[in-house]
Design an enzyme around this catalytic site. Sequence first.
Site, PDB file in Angstrom:
ATOM      1  N   LYS A   1       0.833  -1.213   0.000  1.00  0.00           N
ATOM      2  CA  LYS A   1       0.000   0.000   0.000  1.00  0.00           C
ATOM      3  C   LYS A   1       0.862   1.257   0.000  1.00  0.00           C
ATOM      4  O   LYS A   1       0.625   2.196  -0.761  1.00  0.00           O
ATOM      5  CB  LYS A   1      -0.895  -0.005   1.251  1.00  0.00           C
ATOM      6  CG  LYS A   1      -1.551   1.335   1.531  1.00  0.00           C
ATOM      7  CD  LYS A   1      -2.244   1.384   2.875  1.00  0.00           C
ATOM      8  CE  LYS A   1      -1.355   1.594   4.057  1.00  0.00           C
ATOM      9  NZ  LYS A   1      -1.216   2.944   4.599  1.00  0.00           N
ATOM     10  N   ASN A   2       1.900   1.277   0.848  1.00  0.00           N
ATOM     11  CA  ASN A   2       2.675   2.509   0.999  1.00  0.00           C
ATOM     12  C   ASN A   2       3.639   2.774  -0.153  1.00  0.00           C
ATOM     13  O   ASN A   2       4.206   3.866  -0.247  1.00  0.00           O
ATOM     14  CB  ASN A   2       3.409   2.516   2.345  1.00  0.00           C
ATOM     15  CG  ASN A   2       2.435   2.701   3.499  1.00  0.00           C
ATOM     16  OD1 ASN A   2       1.264   3.029   3.285  1.00  0.00           O
ATOM     17  ND2 ASN A   2       2.912   2.495   4.716  1.00  0.00           N
TER      18      ASN A   2
ATOM     19  N   CYS B   1      -3.730  12.559  13.616  1.00  0.00           N
ATOM     20  CA  CYS B   1      -4.531  11.354  13.468  1.00  0.00           C
ATOM     21  C   CYS B   1      -4.320  10.478  14.684  1.00  0.00           C
ATOM     22  O   CYS B   1      -3.621  10.871  15.622  1.00  0.00           O
ATOM     23  CB  CYS B   1      -4.183  10.624  12.181  1.00  0.00           C
ATOM     24  SG  CYS B   1      -2.541   9.962  12.184  1.00  0.00           S
TER      25      CYS B   1
ATOM     26  N   ARG C   1       1.103  14.790  13.187  1.00  0.00           N
ATOM     27  CA  ARG C   1       1.858  14.413  11.988  1.00  0.00           C
ATOM     28  C   ARG C   1       2.132  15.657  11.149  1.00  0.00           C
ATOM     29  O   ARG C   1       1.445  15.945  10.184  1.00  0.00           O
ATOM     30  CB  ARG C   1       1.104  13.341  11.203  1.00  0.00           C
ATOM     31  CG  ARG C   1       0.948  12.110  12.075  1.00  0.00           C
ATOM     32  CD  ARG C   1       0.410  10.929  11.382  1.00  0.00           C
ATOM     33  NE  ARG C   1       1.234  10.426  10.309  1.00  0.00           N
ATOM     34  CZ  ARG C   1       0.837   9.440   9.506  1.00  0.00           C
ATOM     35  NH1 ARG C   1      -0.345   8.899   9.670  1.00  0.00           N
ATOM     36  NH2 ARG C   1       1.631   9.017   8.545  1.00  0.00           N
TER      37      ARG C   1
ATOM     38  N   ASP D   1       5.458   0.531  11.777  1.00  0.00           N
ATOM     39  CA  ASP D   1       4.214  -0.086  11.302  1.00  0.00           C
ATOM     40  C   ASP D   1       4.061  -1.542  11.751  1.00  0.00           C
ATOM     41  O   ASP D   1       3.027  -2.159  11.493  1.00  0.00           O
ATOM     42  CB  ASP D   1       4.127  -0.009   9.765  1.00  0.00           C
ATOM     43  CG  ASP D   1       3.881   1.409   9.288  1.00  0.00           C
ATOM     44  OD1 ASP D   1       3.526   2.264  10.106  1.00  0.00           O
ATOM     45  OD2 ASP D   1       4.061   1.665   8.076  1.00  0.00           O
TER      46      ASP D   1
ATOM     47  N   ARG E   1      -8.452  -0.121   5.348  1.00  0.00           N
ATOM     48  CA  ARG E   1      -7.630   0.911   4.701  1.00  0.00           C
ATOM     49  C   ARG E   1      -6.352   0.323   4.132  1.00  0.00           C
ATOM     50  O   ARG E   1      -5.813   0.853   3.156  1.00  0.00           O
ATOM     51  CB  ARG E   1      -7.250   1.999   5.714  1.00  0.00           C
ATOM     52  CG  ARG E   1      -8.414   2.825   6.170  1.00  0.00           C
ATOM     53  CD  ARG E   1      -7.930   3.946   7.028  1.00  0.00           C
ATOM     54  NE  ARG E   1      -6.825   4.618   6.379  1.00  0.00           N
ATOM     55  CZ  ARG E   1      -5.981   5.457   6.977  1.00  0.00           C
ATOM     56  NH1 ARG E   1      -6.148   5.725   8.248  1.00  0.00           N
ATOM     57  NH2 ARG E   1      -5.003   6.010   6.308  1.00  0.00           N
TER      58      ARG E   1
HETATM   59  N1  EPU Z   1       7.684  14.324  10.360  1.00  0.00           N
HETATM   60  C1  EPU Z   1       7.997  15.631  10.620  1.00  0.00           C
HETATM   61  N2  EPU Z   1       7.793  16.551   9.633  1.00  0.00           N
HETATM   62  C2  EPU Z   1       7.321  16.201   8.396  1.00  0.00           C
HETATM   63  C3  EPU Z   1       7.035  14.846   8.138  1.00  0.00           C
HETATM   64  C4  EPU Z   1       7.230  13.922   9.148  1.00  0.00           C
HETATM   65  O1  EPU Z   1       8.417  15.984  11.718  1.00  0.00           O
HETATM   66  O2  EPU Z   1       7.167  17.076   7.542  1.00  0.00           O
HETATM   67  C5  EPU Z   1       7.892  13.319  11.416  1.00  0.00           C
HETATM   68  C6  EPU Z   1       6.630  12.517  11.726  1.00  0.00           C
HETATM   69  O3  EPU Z   1       5.799  13.172  12.642  1.00  0.00           O
HETATM   70  C7  EPU Z   1       7.206  11.239  12.267  1.00  0.00           C
HETATM   71  C8  EPU Z   1       8.469  11.048  11.425  1.00  0.00           C
HETATM   72  O4  EPU Z   1       8.788  12.346  10.935  1.00  0.00           O
HETATM   73  O5  EPU Z   1       7.579  11.387  13.604  1.00  0.00           O
HETATM   74  C9  EPU Z   1       8.325  10.095  10.281  1.00  0.00           C
HETATM   75  O6  EPU Z   1       7.157  10.389   9.527  1.00  0.00           O
HETATM   76  P1  EPU Z   1       7.087  10.142   7.974  1.00  0.00           P
HETATM   77  O7  EPU Z   1       6.970  11.442   7.266  1.00  0.00           O
HETATM   78  O8  EPU Z   1       8.195   9.239   7.547  1.00  0.00           O
HETATM   79  O9  EPU Z   1       5.678   9.375   7.846  1.00  0.00           O
HETATM   80  P2  EPU Z   1       4.743   9.421   6.582  1.00  0.00           P
HETATM   81  O10 EPU Z   1       5.567   9.527   5.361  1.00  0.00           O
HETATM   82  O11 EPU Z   1       3.655  10.405   6.786  1.00  0.00           O
HETATM   83  C10 EPU Z   1       4.761   6.847   6.106  1.00  0.00           C
HETATM   84  C11 EPU Z   1       3.748   5.729   6.072  1.00  0.00           C
HETATM   85  C12 EPU Z   1       3.310   5.404   7.488  1.00  0.00           C
HETATM   86  C13 EPU Z   1       4.542   5.005   8.299  1.00  0.00           C
HETATM   87  C14 EPU Z   1       5.573   6.144   8.263  1.00  0.00           C
HETATM   88  C15 EPU Z   1       6.872   5.811   8.978  1.00  0.00           C
HETATM   89  C16 EPU Z   1       2.646   6.015   3.952  1.00  0.00           C
HETATM   90  C17 EPU Z   1       1.393   6.318   3.214  1.00  0.00           C
HETATM   91  N3  EPU Z   1       2.603   6.130   5.268  1.00  0.00           N
HETATM   92  O12 EPU Z   1       4.078   7.974   6.663  1.00  0.00           O
HETATM   93  O13 EPU Z   1       2.437   4.276   7.370  1.00  0.00           O
HETATM   94  O14 EPU Z   1       4.173   4.742   9.630  1.00  0.00           O
HETATM   95  O15 EPU Z   1       5.877   6.455   6.881  1.00  0.00           O
HETATM   96  O16 EPU Z   1       7.462   4.694   8.429  1.00  0.00           O
HETATM   97  O17 EPU Z   1       3.643   5.659   3.351  1.00  0.00           O
HETATM   98  C18 EPU Z   1       0.661   2.865   7.941  1.00  0.00           C
HETATM   99  O18 EPU Z   1       0.807   2.303   6.851  1.00  0.00           O
HETATM  100  O19 EPU Z   1      -0.057   2.388   8.869  1.00  0.00           O
HETATM  101  C19 EPU Z   1       1.361   4.123   8.188  1.00  0.00           C
HETATM  102  C20 EPU Z   1       0.983   4.975   9.135  1.00  0.00           C
END
Ligand code: EPU
Length: 426
Positions: A24-25, A119, A124, A310, A402
């Site tokens: 999915k991701n 969320c 986030r 995850d 989801r």
């Molecule tokens: N963060 C920041 N600033 C930003 C973006 C992120 O401080 O602009 C922080 C976040 O709050 C967190 C860390 O950096 O503490 C990592 O977040 P990241 O941006 O890597 O998460 P994401 O890209 O929003 C993806 C996956 C998540 C998974 C995370 C971490 C997708 C669609 N989502 O989210 O997947 O937990 O990477 O590996 O790819 C799930 O599938 O259940 C899920 C939540």
Amino acid sequence: MSLPFFEINGGNRLRGTVRISGAKNAALPIMAASILCEGEVVLRDIPRVADVESLCELLQKLGVETTWIEDNALRLIVRDEMNCKAEYDIVRKMRASICVLGPLIAKRQKAQVSMPGGCAIGDRPVNLHLRAMERLGADLDLVGGDIVARAKKLVGTEMFLGGRFGSTVLGTANAMMAAALADGVTVIEMAACEPEVADLANFLNQCGASISGQGTPRIIVEGVKELHGCEYRIIPDRIEAGTFMVAAALTNGDLKIENVRLDHLMAFVDCLSGVGVHVEKTTLGAEVTSSRRLEPVEVTTQPFPGFPTDLQAQLMTLLCLADGNSVITDKIFPDRFMHVPELARMGAQLRREGGTVIIEGVKRLIGAPVMASDLRASAALVLAGLVARGTTRVNRIYHLARGYERMDEKLRAVGGDIQLHPEGGV
Ligand code: EPU
């Protein structure tokens, strides 16, 4: 309102073969990248999960025609580039909608994307996404809760994408997608190394982009004038694979897992081996068996190649039954512990201190009605139900839909006693 729920009778050993779906991701940002392409994109092994359907809906609003040509094959073609607005209605349902930001700015010179809220797994922020767009030359404003971005032409640059919690997966994806069509070379330092980010880079390269260093913390993108379509197969879902590995371990089962990349799960498999769960590589994937006695472990989630956040909730369910005290710390999402009070309802002995949970192993879990809260917490509760004595009702299973493709069907096929009730849940 009467909602669907799962009824699970615990105790069956799981045996047989499970095929893992596409990730999915990886699928979500690659689908969003179709905005950048001229011509047809065909994606194979796209999981039929609710987040994919939500992104199809958003992409259609953005002028991308999306057609399922086979069960898991999706065709995407940009038909109209007029609309550049991702509305709150969809973004609030699915945070990953943010990954249309980079492609829209790069291809259509403007984007209006509703700012995602927090969320169930905590705050986030998107500051790193915005930093990336600004570094590439976009002008950004916040208007009525929307990020409004404009850029005549993006220009290659150096950027550092590390934040308080390390690298960002979708932030790196957005930066790469925007830089793919920028003038000149972009260097992304502290890029996310997750396999899903590398999969996006590989997809973009097949469309004519010039990206190197994917899978490392330094990604180099040489901008090109235009991207074409291509046919591409999404990598297997490492989190779904890990979830089924835990299912095998918990039920003292024997599962053959097909379509899994163990090189994407090294920290997880290493942790399982510390617990006493055996994961053997086979020609088609992996086979998982476990000894009766589960050892306690200490685990901290980290960006890839560390232990994935995850899989934190699913591992916690397993450790509830270990012989001794385990410790789990989530350094990526320190508030991602909504499963803790629900597991406690099933007899788990858990104590949370900030971003850490201490798990005192118990002899057994006991079936109970529980409430799913986010995708991975829900998976942890289903796993708990499979091993608990008696009946567990998992409510709010729309969270599971989801991100897990036909989870109940897959579990039933290997002996799990799990039934979907279309209504009667709370
Ligand atoms: N963060 C920041 N600033 C930003 C973006 C992120 O401080 O602009 C922080 C976040 O709050 C967190 C860390 O950096 O503490 C990592 O977040 P990241 O941006 O890597 O998460 P994401 O890209 O929003 C993806 C996956 C998540 C998974 C995370 C971490 C997708 C669609 N989502 O989210 O997947 O937990 O990477 O590996 O790819 C799930 O599938 O259940 C899920 C939540």
